[in-house]
Write a protein that holds these residues in place. Structure first.
Motif, mmCIF file in Angstrom:
data_model
loop_
_atom_site.group_PDB
_atom_site.id
_atom_site.type_symbol
_atom_site.label_atom_id
_atom_site.label_comp_id
_atom_site.label_asym_id
_atom_site.label_seq_id
_atom_site.Cartn_x
_atom_site.Cartn_y
_atom_site.Cartn_z
ATOM 1 N N ARG A 28 0.720 -0.750 0.295
ATOM 2 C CA ARG A 28 0.576 -0.174 -0.138
ATOM 3 C C ARG A 28 1.014 1.424 -0.106
ATOM 4 N N ASP A 29 2.267 1.162 0.498
ATOM 5 C CA ASP A 29 2.957 2.330 0.801
ATOM 6 C C ASP A 29 3.792 2.630 -0.854
ATOM 7 N N LEU A 30 3.818 1.696 -1.799
ATOM 8 C CA LEU A 30 4.075 1.851 -2.398
ATOM 9 C C LEU A 30 3.204 1.831 -3.552
ATOM 10 N N MET A 31 1.727 1.586 -3.390
ATOM 11 C CA MET A 31 0.708 2.318 -4.170
ATOM 12 C C MET A 31 0.795 3.784 -4.444
ATOM 13 N N ARG A 32 0.868 4.505 -3.159
ATOM 14 C CA ARG A 32 1.022 5.580 -3.232
ATOM 15 C C ARG A 32 1.943 6.569 -4.075
ATOM 16 N N LEU A 33 3.138 5.633 -3.783
ATOM 17 C CA LEU A 33 4.061 7.197 -4.732
ATOM 18 C C LEU A 33 4.053 6.282 -6.630
ATOM 19 N N LEU A 34 2.888 5.286 -6.802
ATOM 20 C CA LEU A 34 3.222 5.476 -8.404
ATOM 21 C C LEU A 34 2.781 6.798 -9.378
ATOM 22 N N PRO A 35 3.499 6.883 -10.849
ATOM 23 C CA PRO A 35 2.667 7.585 -11.535
ATOM 24 C C PRO A 35 1.584 7.138 -11.685
ATOM 25 N N ASP A 36 0.985 8.931 -12.301
ATOM 26 C CA ASP A 36 -0.319 8.256 -12.437
ATOM 27 C C ASP A 36 -1.371 8.005 -13.635
ATOM 28 N N ALA A 37 0.187 7.711 -14.113
ATOM 29 C CA ALA A 37 -0.882 6.846 -15.339
ATOM 30 C C ALA A 37 -0.721 4.923 -15.562
ATOM 31 N N GLU A 38 0.503 5.171 -14.255
ATOM 32 C CA GLU A 38 0.814 3.304 -13.388
ATOM 33 C C GLU A 38 -0.601 3.403 -12.621
ATOM 34 N N ALA A 39 -0.844 4.147 -11.673
ATOM 35 C CA ALA A 39 -2.015 4.216 -10.867
ATOM 36 C C ALA A 39 -3.351 4.094 -11.008
ATOM 37 N N ASP A 40 -3.704 4.883 -12.685
ATOM 38 C CA ASP A 40 -4.753 4.402 -13.365
ATOM 39 C C ASP A 40 -4.974 2.383 -13.502
ATOM 40 N N ALA A 41 -4.131 2.591 -14.149
ATOM 41 C CA ALA A 41 -4.463 0.742 -14.387
ATOM 42 C C ALA A 41 -4.273 0.315 -13.644
ATOM 43 N N GLN A 42 -3.313 0.211 -12.780
ATOM 44 C CA GLN A 42 -3.946 -0.679 -11.800
ATOM 45 C C GLN A 42 -5.588 -0.548 -10.267
ATOM 46 N N LEU A 43 -5.729 0.938 -10.817
ATOM 47 C CA LEU A 43 -7.685 1.469 -10.623
ATOM 48 C C LEU A 43 -8.002 0.411 -11.292
ATOM 49 N N ARG A 44 -8.175 0.422 -13.053
ATOM 50 C CA ARG A 44 -9.429 -0.420 -14.062
ATOM 51 C C ARG A 44 -9.121 -2.063 -13.368
ATOM 52 N N ALA A 45 -8.387 -2.166 -13.343
ATOM 53 C CA ALA A 45 -7.808 -3.417 -12.637
ATOM 54 C C ALA A 45 -8.338 -3.735 -11.433
ATOM 55 N N LEU A 46 -8.790 -2.837 -10.631
ATOM 56 C CA LEU A 46 -9.048 -3.141 -9.472
ATOM 57 C C LEU A 46 -10.679 -3.754 -9.800
ATOM 58 N N TRP A 47 -11.173 -1.853 -10.579
ATOM 59 C CA TRP A 47 -12.302 -1.830 -10.007
ATOM 60 C C TRP A 47 -13.006 -3.466 -11.102
ATOM 61 N N LEU A 48 -11.956 -4.428 -12.069
ATOM 62 C CA LEU A 48 -12.412 -4.857 -13.014
ATOM 63 C C LEU A 48 -13.022 -5.952 -12.198
ATOM 64 N N ARG A 49 -12.105 -6.373 -11.102
ATOM 65 C CA ARG A 49 -12.280 -7.348 -9.945
ATOM 66 C C ARG A 49 -13.571 -7.231 -9.210
ATOM 67 N N LEU A 50 -13.454 -6.359 -8.690
ATOM 68 C CA LEU A 50 -14.492 -5.645 -7.747
ATOM 69 C C LEU A 50 -15.976 -6.514 -8.314
ATOM 70 N N GLU A 51 -15.877 -5.009 -9.507
ATOM 71 C CA GLU A 51 -17.322 -6.077 -10.736
ATOM 72 C C GLU A 51 -17.289 -7.537 -10.560
ATOM 73 N N ALA A 52 -16.982 -8.189 -11.189
ATOM 74 C CA ALA A 52 -16.831 -9.725 -11.215
ATOM 75 C C ALA A 52 -17.087 -10.179 -9.870
ATOM 76 N N SER A 53 -16.840 -9.896 -8.648
ATOM 77 C CA SER A 53 -16.786 -10.331 -7.753
ATOM 78 C C SER A 53 -17.603 -10.947 -6.787
ATOM 79 N N GLY A 54 -18.512 -11.548 -6.437
ATOM 80 C CA GLY A 54 -19.699 -11.814 -5.861
ATOM 81 C C GLY A 54 -20.526 -11.741 -4.194
ATOM 82 N N GLN A 55 -18.408 -11.055 -4.050
ATOM 83 C CA GLN A 55 -19.152 -10.788 -2.548
ATOM 84 C C GLN A 55 -19.864 -9.979 -2.318
ATOM 85 N N PRO A 56 -20.668 -9.712 -1.304
ATOM 86 C CA PRO A 56 -21.598 -8.684 -0.537
ATOM 87 C C PRO A 56 -20.823 -7.084 -0.797
#
Length: 306
Positions: free
Chosen positions: A102-130
């Motif tokens: 998490r500490d390394l995530m706060r130092l990511l460049p904007d483009a890479e942070a956007d890409a990882q956030l997009r991947a996280l968004w897709l993971r949450l959308e596909a998740s079936g957990q409440p």
């Protein structure tokens, strides 16, 4: 009997420190390697940033603790290659590894942070957990680095909590298996029912084996470890219940079971009964309920003979 109990106790120990913990420890080693590579890249991106350098130094120090101390792993003895990974230490080590990520995530460049956030968004959308779908919707339009770190903290906390609860269940199962082995040895030696308990242990082993082969349901390590021990104890207890219910004064099971149960543990029918009790915990439960109902009926005033 002593040799069998000691051998299985060694298997229980190796299972807890190797088969259960080793795969998750290897995953953590891979994540540590990824974190170190990320530290190198981020340090080269802005070498003159003092605040960034301090964060990276803190992350590196924590990664060193995970890799070069006995926080997770030690070897017993030094000349041996046997690895020991305590579950409690592994759980705390994963929390430390997640904090580094998490500490390394706060130092990511904007483009890479956007890409990882997009991947996280897709993971949450596909998740079936409440709640995951609502969390994915809340990420839209937010600052990438901050949202990535905050959401990852929530997911890490959930992952760590689930792992710790699982490890607690495994430790409880391993403790029960250790105590059960002592009971198996004492009962087997004292009552001379070693064949009965060995067949019960075999039945307890076959039950999860058949479930795994038929893919009926996922089987936890705790069930696999406890099954032979519980089967041995269920066999000896079931044989005693069969003898009680076959007693002439109750006469619920008849002379066949009376002559092939507790007093004749070496007969083929008695061994088959022990195998069935070890294989099926439901059979033991039903027989125990039957015996309990019979005792209550016999002890009540209406059930007493004049």
């Amino acid at each position: 009997m002593a040799a069998v109990c000691l051998s299985y106790l060694a298997i229980v120990f190796l299972t807890s420190r190797g088969f259960i913990a080793a795969p998750r420890y290897r995953r953590m080693q891979g994540r540590i390697g990824e974190a170190r590579a990320r530290v190198t890249v981020l340090a080269a991106a802005a070498p003159d940033d003092a605040a960034r350098a301090a964060v990276l130094a803190s992350v590196t120090a924590r990664l060193d603790v995970l890799e070069h101390t006995n926080m997770v792993v030690w070897r017993l003895p030094r000349s041996s290659w046997v690895m020991s990974i305590p579950l409690s230490k592994l759980a705390s080590a994963w929390r430390l590894a997640h904090s580094c990520e998490r500490d390394l995530m706060r130092l990511l460049p904007d483009a890479e942070a956007d890409a990882q956030l997009r991947a996280l968004w897709l993971r949450l959308e596909a998740s079936g957990q409440p709640g995951d779908a609502e969390l994915a919707g809340a990420l839209i339009g937010q600052d990438a680095a901050t949202s990535l770190a905050a959401t990852s903290e929530l997911l890490h906390e959930r992952e760590d909590g689930e792992a710790e609860r699982e490890y607690e269940q495994q430790r409880a199962a391993l403790w029960l298996a250790t105590i059960g082995l002592g009971a198996v040895y004492l009962i087997g030696v004292t009552l001379s029912h070693q064949p009965t308990m060995m067949l019960g242990a075999l039945g307890g082993f076959l039950s999860p084996v058949i479930s795994v082969m038929r893919a009926q349901r996922p089987t936890s390590w705790g069930v696999l470890v406890l099954a032979p021990v519980g089967g041995a104890l269920a066999a000896i207890g079931g044989m005693l219940l069969v003898r009680m219910l076959a007693d002439p004064e109750l006469n619920l099971l008849g002379h066949v079971f009376l002559d092939n149960s507790w007093d004749a543990p070496d007969r083929p029918l008695a061994l088959a009964i022990a195998l069935l009790f070890g294989f099926s915990g439901t059979l033991f439960s039903r027989l125990a309920l039957t015996a309990t109902g019979q005792l209550v009926a016999t002890g009540s005033p209406a059930g007493r003979q004049p």
